[in-house]
Design an enzyme around this catalytic site. Structure first.
Site, short mmCIF file in Angstrom:
data_model
loop_
_atom_site.label_atom_id
_atom_site.label_comp_id
_atom_site.label_asym_id
_atom_site.label_seq_id
_atom_site.Cartn_x
_atom_site.Cartn_y
_atom_site.Cartn_z
N ASP A 51 117.84 85.33 40.13
CA ASP A 51 119.24 85.66 40.68
C ASP A 51 119.08 86.71 41.54
O ASP A 51 120.11 87.25 42.00
CB ASP A 51 119.89 86.08 39.26
N SER A 52 117.71 87.30 41.90
CA SER A 52 117.76 88.26 43.03
C SER A 52 118.16 87.49 44.42
O SER A 52 118.38 88.16 45.29
CB SER A 52 116.23 88.55 43.34
N ASP A 90 116.49 81.51 36.89
CA ASP A 90 117.19 82.39 35.90
C ASP A 90 118.56 82.01 35.37
O ASP A 90 119.15 81.51 36.25
CB ASP A 90 117.51 83.49 37.13
N LYS A 119 115.04 81.52 32.32
CA LYS A 119 114.89 82.97 32.07
C LYS A 119 116.01 83.46 31.83
O LYS A 119 116.99 83.52 32.45
CB LYS A 119 113.95 83.73 33.25
N GLU A 121 117.56 87.74 30.37
CA GLU A 121 117.33 89.14 30.18
C GLU A 121 117.92 89.51 29.13
O GLU A 121 119.06 89.22 28.40
CB GLU A 121 118.08 89.98 31.33
N GLU A 188 109.66 94.31 33.49
CA GLU A 188 109.82 94.66 34.46
C GLU A 188 110.04 96.38 34.54
O GLU A 188 110.55 96.83 33.64
CB GLU A 188 111.25 94.32 35.25
#
Ligand code: KIV
Length: 270
Positions: A51-52, A90, A119, A121, A188
């Site tokens: 999602d960057s 993501d 993925k 978070e 991270e």
């Protein structure tokens, strides 16, 4: 080099075997078909549609505005070119606030976007969601340490797990997420000692970004390794285009450096 399955594709089993055999896992982001083809042909183990993309493709300030539809659009393009690499995608902000919405959105990422692993978070609060995804046969990577989707709550991008209590929490989270069925962990911005300890403590592969060479693999953002955003490049990143005569050579140099444990070096580590 990693041993793919008979179909030639990298799978969760390939990744586990690589951890057991001590072969480092090379991961890079991609958001479109052209770069996906270059990464796949170079032998990238995992391609991450991160999602960057909110920042590097859409020009937003954070990953927060990215939607499930955005992720599907870019995943489809990347998936169309992958013959070998595993496609990790993501789950964007607010797309997995409870197990039911996580299942519905992960199903879309897989069925419409072609994701082979999703993925998300979060630590302990995501255990029930990870368990639900795992029960439904959805491979999951759990992202710990600095979690960019929580940037407004964190107040800034900084190294996580320096204090004893935060480190202990991350240890508990990693074990709980593995217990819930996570197939991969991603750390991270985590100090080297903690990253090494967590990598040894779990059986599943641990991918690092700003988390030292002692993880089982490394991930970076494509635009950072190509030096496209030199003013914004984080300290843990490296421009591999410097000293390479093509984009293909830069990507090959990144893979080689990860496999040879030459990247990340001390200056990229906390
Ligand atoms: O969105 C992304 O690209 C990521 C990587 C930086 C790990 O999550």
């Amino acid at each position: 080099m990693s041993v793919p399955t008979r179909s030639g594709r990298v799978t969760v089993n390939t990744l586990r075997r690589m951890k057991q055999e001590g072969e480092k896992i090379a991961v890079l982001t991609a958001y479109d078909a052209s770069f996906a083809q270059v990464l796949d042909e170079a032998g990238m183990d995992i391609v991450l549609v991160g999602d960057s993309l909110g920042m590097v493709i859409q020009g937003r300030e954070t990953t927060v505005p990215v939607t499930v539809d955005d992720m599907i659009y870019h995943s489809k393009a990347v998936q169309s070119q992958l013959k070998r690499s595993l496609l990790m995608v993501d789950m964007p902000f607010m797309s997995y606030t409870d197990p039911a919405s996580a299942l519905a959105n992960a199903a879309r990422l897989m069925q419409e976007g072609g994701a082979q692993m999703v993925k998300l978070e979060g630590g302990a609060p995501q255990v029930d969601t990870v368990a639900a995804l795992a029960r439904h046969g959805i491979p999951v990577c759990a992202h710990l340490g600095l979690m960019p989707q929580s940037i407004h709550k964190l107040g800034g991008y900084r190294v996580q797990g320096r204090e004893q209590q935060a480190a202990a929490q991350m240890r508990d989270d990693a074990l709980a997420l593995q217990g819930a069925g996570a197939d991969v962990l991603l750390l991270e911005c985590v100090p080297e000692a903690l990253a090494a300890e967590l990598t040894e403590a779990v059986e599943v592969p641990v991918i690092g970004i700003g988390a030292s060479p002692r993880c089982d693999g490394q991930v970076l953002v494509l635009q950072d390794i190509l030096g496209i955003t030199p003013d914004d490049a984080p300290r843990f990143s490296k421009n591999f285009l410097t000293g390479s005569d093509s984009i293909q050579a830069a990507i090959a140099a990144y893979i080689e450096a990860v496999k040879a444990v030459e990247f990340p070096a001390q200056e990229h580590t906390f």
